[in-house]
Design a protein around this motif. Structure first.
Motif, PDB file in Angstrom:
ATOM      1  N   ILE A  71      15.858  63.138  56.567  1.00 51.05           N
ATOM      2  CA  ILE A  71      15.904  61.949  55.896  1.00 51.05           C
ATOM      3  C   ILE A  71      15.115  60.822  56.813  1.00 51.05           C
ATOM      4  CG2 ILE A  71      17.569  60.210  55.307  1.00 51.05           C
ATOM      5  CD1 ILE A  71      18.382  62.746  53.937  1.00 51.05           C
ATOM      6  N   SER A  72      14.094  60.456  55.958  1.00 50.25           N
ATOM      7  CA  SER A  72      12.953  59.684  56.694  1.00 50.25           C
ATOM      8  C   SER A  72      12.334  60.513  57.830  1.00 50.25           C
ATOM      9  CB  SER A  72      13.526  58.470  57.250  1.00 50.25           C
ATOM     10  OG  SER A  72      13.879  57.665  55.813  1.00 50.25           O
ATOM     11  N   ASP A  73      12.593  59.822  59.108  1.00 52.02           N
ATOM     12  CA  ASP A  73      12.049  60.731  60.166  1.00 52.02           C
ATOM     13  C   ASP A  73      13.396  61.312  61.175  1.00 52.02           C
ATOM     14  OD1 ASP A  73       9.397  60.074  59.642  1.00 52.02           O
ATOM     15  OD2 ASP A  73       9.684  58.091  60.702  1.00 52.02           O
ATOM     16  N   GLU A  74      14.436  61.394  60.557  1.00 47.75           N
ATOM     17  CA  GLU A  74      15.720  61.934  61.385  1.00 47.75           C
ATOM     18  C   GLU A  74      15.988  63.166  60.527  1.00 47.75           C
ATOM     19  OE1 GLU A  74      18.397  58.836  61.544  1.00 47.75           O
ATOM     20  OE2 GLU A  74      17.489  57.883  63.145  1.00 47.75           O
ATOM     21  N   ILE A  75      16.705  64.069  61.494  1.00 46.83           N
ATOM     22  CA  ILE A  75      17.231  65.269  61.147  1.00 46.83           C
ATOM     23  C   ILE A  75      18.845  65.087  61.154  1.00 46.83           C
ATOM     24  CG2 ILE A  75      17.327  67.788  61.492  1.00 46.83           C
ATOM     25  CD1 ILE A  75      14.486  66.693  61.011  1.00 46.83           C
ATOM     26  N   ILE A  76      19.492  65.182  59.887  1.00 50.57           N
ATOM     27  CA  ILE A  76      20.875  64.624  59.789  1.00 50.57           C
ATOM     28  C   ILE A  76      21.743  65.876  59.304  1.00 50.57           C
ATOM     29  CG2 ILE A  76      22.441  63.222  58.636  1.00 50.57           C
ATOM     30  CD1 ILE A  76      20.322  61.731  60.380  1.00 50.57           C
ATOM     31  N   VAL A  77      22.980  65.838  59.876  1.00 48.01           N
ATOM     32  CA  VAL A  77      23.994  66.995  59.625  1.00 48.01           C
ATOM     33  C   VAL A  77      24.245  66.543  58.271  1.00 48.01           C
ATOM     34  CG1 VAL A  77      26.066  68.176  60.032  1.00 48.01           C
ATOM     35  CG2 VAL A  77      24.209  67.770  61.810  1.00 48.01           C
ATOM     36  N   ILE A 351      25.274  59.661  53.012  1.00 43.38           N
ATOM     37  CA  ILE A 351      25.786  60.825  53.925  1.00 43.38           C
ATOM     38  C   ILE A 351      26.705  60.782  54.885  1.00 43.38           C
ATOM     39  CG2 ILE A 351      25.034  62.606  55.444  1.00 43.38           C
ATOM     40  CD1 ILE A 351      22.390  62.812  53.937  1.00 43.38           C
ATOM     41  N   ARG A 352      26.746  59.497  55.792  1.00 39.32           N
ATOM     42  CA  ARG A 352      27.563  59.165  56.780  1.00 39.32           C
ATOM     43  C   ARG A 352      28.917  58.672  56.155  1.00 39.32           C
ATOM     44  NH1 ARG A 352      23.006  56.965  61.246  1.00 39.32           N
ATOM     45  NH2 ARG A 352      22.901  58.890  62.054  1.00 39.32           N
ATOM     46  N   GLU A 353      28.843  58.054  54.958  1.00 36.40           N
ATOM     47  CA  GLU A 353      30.082  57.689  54.426  1.00 36.40           C
ATOM     48  C   GLU A 353      30.780  58.975  53.695  1.00 36.40           C
ATOM     49  OE1 GLU A 353      28.910  54.718  51.570  1.00 36.40           O
ATOM     50  OE2 GLU A 353      28.281  53.254  53.223  1.00 36.40           O
ATOM     51  N   GLY A 354      30.247  59.869  53.865  1.00 37.50           N
ATOM     52  CA  GLY A 354      31.087  61.177  53.256  1.00 37.50           C
ATOM     53  C   GLY A 354      31.059  61.319  51.724  1.00 37.50           C
ATOM     54  N   ARG A 355      30.184  60.749  51.227  1.00 36.77           N
ATOM     55  CA  ARG A 355      29.855  60.737  49.688  1.00 36.77           C
ATOM     56  C   ARG A 355      28.966  61.622  49.283  1.00 36.77           C
ATOM     57  NH1 ARG A 355      27.347  55.259  48.862  1.00 36.77           N
ATOM     58  NH2 ARG A 355      27.610  55.718  46.666  1.00 36.77           N
ATOM     59  N   ASP A 356      29.060  62.368  48.051  1.00 35.11           N
ATOM     60  CA  ASP A 356      28.322  63.009  47.412  1.00 35.11           C
ATOM     61  C   ASP A 356      27.483  62.225  46.360  1.00 35.11           C
ATOM     62  OD1 ASP A 356      26.770  64.961  46.025  1.00 35.11           O
ATOM     63  OD2 ASP A 356      28.132  66.561  46.076  1.00 35.11           O
ATOM     64  N   GLU A 357      26.398  61.523  46.466  1.00 34.90           N
ATOM     65  CA  GLU A 357      25.800  60.504  45.693  1.00 34.90           C
ATOM     66  C   GLU A 357      25.198  61.179  44.314  1.00 34.90           C
ATOM     67  OE1 GLU A 357      23.904  57.166  48.566  1.00 34.90           O
ATOM     68  OE2 GLU A 357      23.650  59.473  49.215  1.00 34.90           O
ATOM     69  N   VAL A 358      25.112  62.518  44.498  1.00 34.78           N
ATOM     70  CA  VAL A 358      24.434  63.196  43.160  1.00 34.78           C
ATOM     71  C   VAL A 358      25.772  63.284  42.381  1.00 34.78           C
ATOM     72  CG1 VAL A 358      23.328  65.128  42.327  1.00 34.78           C
ATOM     73  CG2 VAL A 358      22.372  64.102  44.393  1.00 34.78           C
ATOM     74  N   LEU A 359      26.685  63.780  42.825  1.00 33.48           N
ATOM     75  CA  LEU A 359      27.832  64.104  42.178  1.00 33.48           C
ATOM     76  C   LEU A 359      28.673  62.838  41.495  1.00 33.48           C
ATOM     77  CD1 LEU A 359      30.125  66.112  40.917  1.00 33.48           C
ATOM     78  CD2 LEU A 359      31.252  65.860  43.317  1.00 33.48           C
ATOM     79  N   GLU A 360      28.446  61.800  42.240  1.00 30.60           N
ATOM     80  CA  GLU A 360      29.207  60.543  41.835  1.00 30.60           C
ATOM     81  C   GLU A 360      28.396  59.735  40.625  1.00 30.60           C
ATOM     82  OE1 GLU A 360      30.601  59.093  46.145  1.00 30.60           O
ATOM     83  OE2 GLU A 360      28.789  58.064  45.249  1.00 30.60           O
ATOM     84  N   ALA A 361      26.937  60.031  40.667  1.00 33.81           N
ATOM     85  CA  ALA A 361      26.090  59.595  39.565  1.00 33.81           C
ATOM     86  C   ALA A 361      26.250  60.199  38.460  1.00 33.81           C
ATOM     87  CB  ALA A 361      24.584  59.838  40.025  1.00 33.81           C
ATOM     88  N   ALA A 362      26.462  61.836  38.583  1.00 36.72           N
ATOM     89  CA  ALA A 362      26.847  62.677  37.253  1.00 36.72           C
ATOM     90  C   ALA A 362      28.131  62.072  36.571  1.00 36.72           C
ATOM     91  CB  ALA A 362      26.919  63.907  37.699  1.00 36.72           C
ATOM     92  N   VAL A 363      29.243  61.859  37.441  1.00 31.79           N
ATOM     93  CA  VAL A 363      30.423  61.523  36.789  1.00 31.79           C
ATOM     94  C   VAL A 363      30.446  60.103  36.321  1.00 31.79           C
ATOM     95  CG1 VAL A 363      32.925  60.673  37.640  1.00 31.79           C
ATOM     96  CG2 VAL A 363      31.638  62.770  38.747  1.00 31.79           C
ATOM     97  N   ALA A 364      29.632  59.175  36.799  1.00 33.79           N
ATOM     98  CA  ALA A 364      29.365  57.760  36.306  1.00 33.79           C
ATOM     99  C   ALA A 364      28.744  57.971  34.809  1.00 33.79           C
ATOM    100  CB  ALA A 364      28.671  57.014  37.234  1.00 33.79           C
ATOM    101  N   ILE A 365      27.674  58.907  34.924  1.00 34.14           N
ATOM    102  CA  ILE A 365      27.100  59.073  33.485  1.00 34.14           C
ATOM    103  C   ILE A 365      27.922  59.696  32.518  1.00 34.14           C
ATOM    104  CG2 ILE A 365      24.945  60.239  32.379  1.00 34.14           C
ATOM    105  CD1 ILE A 365      23.761  59.967  35.160  1.00 34.14           C
ATOM    106  N   ALA A 366      28.552  60.898  32.993  1.00 35.57           N
ATOM    107  CA  ALA A 366      29.508  61.227  31.812  1.00 35.57           C
ATOM    108  C   ALA A 366      30.557  60.425  31.500  1.00 35.57           C
ATOM    109  CB  ALA A 366      30.373  62.577  32.605  1.00 35.57           C
ATOM    110  N   ALA A 367      31.015  59.585  32.476  1.00 31.75           N
ATOM    111  CA  ALA A 367      32.281  58.931  32.006  1.00 31.75           C
ATOM    112  C   ALA A 367      31.831  57.303  31.066  1.00 31.75           C
ATOM    113  CB  ALA A 367      32.849  58.187  33.073  1.00 31.75           C
ATOM    114  N   GLY A 368      30.497  57.170  31.166  1.00 30.55           N
ATOM    115  CA  GLY A 368      30.027  55.976  30.421  1.00 30.55           C
ATOM    116  C   GLY A 368      29.560  56.678  28.873  1.00 30.55           C
ATOM    117  N   GLY A 369      30.126  58.010  28.744  1.00 29.23           N
ATOM    118  CA  GLY A 369      29.758  58.373  27.240  1.00 29.23           C
ATOM    119  C   GLY A 369      28.460  59.300  27.068  1.00 29.23           C
TER     120      GLY A 369
END
Length: 369
Positions: A71-77, A351-369
């Protein structure tokens, strides 16, 4: 390889200019490892996700139970097994691999991988770094996300056949209800029994989110038959026809997915990224060509088609893509992949907040119709 690899012209690769210096370097190699590296550097020029060189002296049967991403110049777990993440939490920064600065180790592996797209490179470089001899130890110097203190952690290489599918970001279980009327299905680990178990939920859902961020099972193709009333054709497979003077056109073939009952009326959303290649892109091409759903995430890997392989002296085996996969638009996706309608990339804060932002976006799009 000159006649069996079908993308030299498409990618404007001057193969003779790459091959000659590699042959000279190979002739001067002083060890098996040095020869292996020479072959890896050569195949990297193919810009082909299937291109690999293997040798028994470098085992890839083991995998460390941790995954990371630049992520940018860092290697993140970003993921791993539960026991590994208890020691190295998601969001930790990797400072060193086996005593080598993380950026240096990453670049060293990056030079040795063949990648058709940047997205695939971003996924295969960390993955390749995670492979080794079962039972050996890999040492990490890590900085946890909640502490400034670096800590040295040693993790064993585990059996890849068992642990490969679970060394990834945390995900919901297949059948999880993500929001009102939205069901999650992970296609990476789904078998026929698992699909039969989740099908009743999918039939009642208004939307289903299919996760394609990893190598799917064959079950995925049959599932698509539930979303159509007509036959679904695969991409057209073009295998080079080899004659004495070189390549003489292509032999074309394709296969079909037949409509299946019960018919699913839910809207389909597909999570993809640079890990979504080969069979995943066969599925993605079928979905795109037949308008079966919406893609969310990052562009797919950009390589599809069966693998060709051959052995060379000193125990090396070489593989690469041996056919083209042509979509309904008449174009190959090699080196391009499929770009989602909704491009979403993970962020360091997410990532550090423990979120799956791709999955969250899909759910938001699906919920919006």
């Amino acid at each position: 390889m000159r006649w069996h690899y079908p993308f030299f012209d498409e990618l404007s690769i001057d193969w003779p200019s790459k091959l000659r210096p590699a042959l000279i370097a190979a002739a001067g190699a002083r060890s098996g490892a040095e020869l292996h590296d020479t072959l890896l550097f050569l195949l990297a020029e193919l810009r082909d996700n299937h291109a690999q060189v293997k040798h028994l002296s470098r085992s890839s049967a083991g995998i460390v139970p941790l995954s990371w991403r630049r992520i940018s110049d860092e290697i993140i777990v970003v993921g791993g097994t539960a026991s590994a993440l208890a020691r190295v939490p998601v969001g930790s920064r990797i400072v060193e691999f086996d005593g080598i600065p993380a950026a240096e180790a990453y670049l060293s592996m990056d030079r040795r991988v063949s990648a058709a797209t940047q997205g695939y490179r971003d996924s295969v470089t960390p993955f390749s770094m995670s492979l080794g001899q079962i039972g050996a130890l890999k040492t990490f110097l890590v900085q946890p996300p909640t502490s400034g203190e670096n800590e040295t952690i040693a993790l064993p290489y585990l059996d890849r056949e068992i642990f490969d599918p679970v060394v990834r970001e945390p995900r919901p279980a297949t059948g999880a209800i993500l929001a009102d009327g939205i069901v999650y299905v992970d296609l990476e680990m789904l078998d026929q029994a698992g699909w039969a178990a989740v099908l009743p939920k999918v039939l009642e859902a208004k939307a289903v989110v299919f996760d394609v961020r990893g190598y799917i099972t064959n079950t995925a193709f049959g599932i698509m038959g539930h979303f159509t009333d007509t036959r679904l054709w695969s991409p057209t497979w073009q295998t080079p026809i080899i004659v004495a003077t070189g390549t003489s056109g292509y032999q074309n073939s394709r296969w079909a997915v037949m409509p299946a009952q019960p018919r699913i009326d839910a809207k389909a959303f597909f999570l993809v990224d640079g890990r979504s290649g080969s069979a995943d892109e066969t599925l993605a091409q079928i979905v795109r060509d037949n308008r079966l759903g919406v893609f969310v995430g990052e562009p797919t890997a950009g390589t599809n088609g069966n693998i060709a392989s051959f052995d060379v002296p000193c125990g090396f085996s070489v593989r690469f893509t041996g056919m083209r996969a042509i979509g309904a638009d008449g174009a190959s996706i090699h080196g391009k992949g499929i770009v989602p309608e909704h491009v979403v990339k993970p962020t360091l804060s997410g990532i550090r907040e423990g979120r799956d932002e791709v999955l969250e976006a899909a759910v938001a799009i699906a919920a919006g119709g």
